[in-house]
Enzyme design. Structure first.
Site, mmCIF file in Angstrom:
data_model
loop_
_atom_site.group_PDB
_atom_site.id
_atom_site.type_symbol
_atom_site.label_atom_id
_atom_site.label_comp_id
_atom_site.label_asym_id
_atom_site.label_seq_id
_atom_site.Cartn_x
_atom_site.Cartn_y
_atom_site.Cartn_z
ATOM 1 N N GLU A 139 0.820 -1.203 0.000
ATOM 2 C CA GLU A 139 0.000 0.000 0.000
ATOM 3 C C GLU A 139 0.862 1.264 0.000
ATOM 4 O O GLU A 139 0.494 2.289 -0.585
ATOM 5 C CB GLU A 139 -0.940 0.002 1.214
ATOM 6 C CG GLU A 139 -2.018 -1.070 1.174
ATOM 7 C CD GLU A 139 -3.085 -0.782 0.135
ATOM 8 O OE1 GLU A 139 -2.744 -0.725 -1.075
ATOM 9 O OE2 GLU A 139 -4.248 -0.627 0.523
ATOM 10 N N THR B 117 -5.351 7.192 -5.691
ATOM 11 C CA THR B 117 -5.444 7.298 -4.241
ATOM 12 C C THR B 117 -4.592 8.442 -3.715
ATOM 13 O O THR B 117 -5.014 9.206 -2.839
ATOM 14 C CB THR B 117 -5.006 5.974 -3.584
ATOM 15 O OG1 THR B 117 -5.851 4.918 -4.061
ATOM 16 C CG2 THR B 117 -5.115 6.050 -2.069
#
Length: 313
Positions: free
Chosen positions: A129, A181
């Site tokens: 991530e 994101t």
């Protein structure tokens, strides 16, 4: 011990409207299919069978970064060859990077005889991530690995709470636009008014209580975000129409899935979820924006290890 294993890594919905970076749930579909093979020689090699042209250098690939973090904790690290068929589009807001990261470490743990706990696997996968968004967060990773709905009480130290809940149907629309994101994080306010924070805390607590009490009305009342959604929703055409019409059709509520552009709605009944899918399709057809929709439910298994052993060619 098997030399190859195949896993299905689920899409996930992060935040669950009010729980930014602390709540997430796993879905039955869509999912990524990944095959991991032990190699005699050290190192990680990555192969893609999809159309997305993602990096194959391990340190630049989310699954590779997660595997590298795992290998650092082994006294005699093996090598791995990873083949990925991505069915969760990158940038969809459905946990595409988390599926790759979680799927890789679950598969590796299976091949190694399961020396690591689920909490360890989340810790490793968070490195993926960080490659994707620049931040280690677990709201997609935890439900992908644990299954179901998870609460991230803390990142450092890691503290993951599994939540039960009533049967829920999930309708998702993925407008075929991309919201990165990192970009979606960049536009967020750095400070929050106390009155907004208090309202948000109440909604998070109400949502958790509603899930545990299986109180559909309380769940619906708590699916409100006064901090993140008002900012991020401007990046998603049709958002307000989808949300208002879904509630009118009987959905409990919903909002942006992760950082978007996907939108999810929760329903008590499958018939309502199907009606919500139709109105989602109508909204984006009128806007002239391509889309994909799913009617699914919560996956309480998370990453699923296939019973069929896939052998290296």
């Amino acid at each position: 011990m098997s030399k190859s294993v195949q896993v299905h890594a689920p899409a996930t919905v992060a935040n669950l409207v009010c729980g930014f970076d602390v709540l997430g749930m796993a879905l039955h579909r869509p999912d990524d299919v990944m095959t991991l093979t032990l190699k005699e020689e050290p190192g990680i090699t990555i192969e893609h069978t999809d159309i997305y042209q993602l990096p194959t250098e391990p340190e630049k690939n989310v699954a590779g970064a997660a595997l590298l973090a795992m290998l650092e904790e082994l006294d005699h690290p093996p090598g791995f060859h990873l083949v990925t068929d991505k069915r969760i589009k990158p940038g969809s807001g459905l946990g595409s990077s988390a599926a790759s990261s979680a799927g890789a470490v679950v598969a590796a743990n299976e091949l190694l005889g399961k020396p690591f706990s689920n909490e360890d696997l989340v810790r490793f996968a968070m490195n993926g991530e960080k490659v994707a968004s620049g931040v280690k967060h677990a709201d997609n990773i935890a439900p992908a690995i644990y299954g179901g709905i998870t609460l991230i009480r803390s990142i450092f130290p890691l503290d993951i709470v599994q939540l039960s809940g009533p049967p829920l149907f999930v309708t998702v629309v993925h407008p075929q636009i991309e919201v990165r994101t990192a970009d979606a994080r960049q536009i967020l306010r750095k400070e929050v008014q106390l009155k907004s924070a208090i309202k948000q805390w109440g909604n998070i607590a109400g949502l958790v209580a509603g899930l545990l009490k299986q109180d559909y009305a309380l769940i619906g009342r708590s699916l409100e975000d006064v901090i993140i959604e008002p900012v991020r929703s401007i990046l998603i055409p049709g958002f307000d129409d989808v949300k208002s019409q879904s509630r009118e059709a009987g959905a409990l509520g919903g909002g942006i899935s992760g950082s978007g552009p996907s939108i999810f709605m929760l329903s008590e009944k499958e018939s309502t979820a199907n009606a919500v899918e139709q109105l989602m399709q109508d909204v984006y057809t009128k806007l002239g924006i391509d889309f994909k929709t799913y009617v699914t439910s919560i996956s309480y298994e998370g990453v699923r290890v296939s019973p069929v052993t896939v052998h290296q060619p």
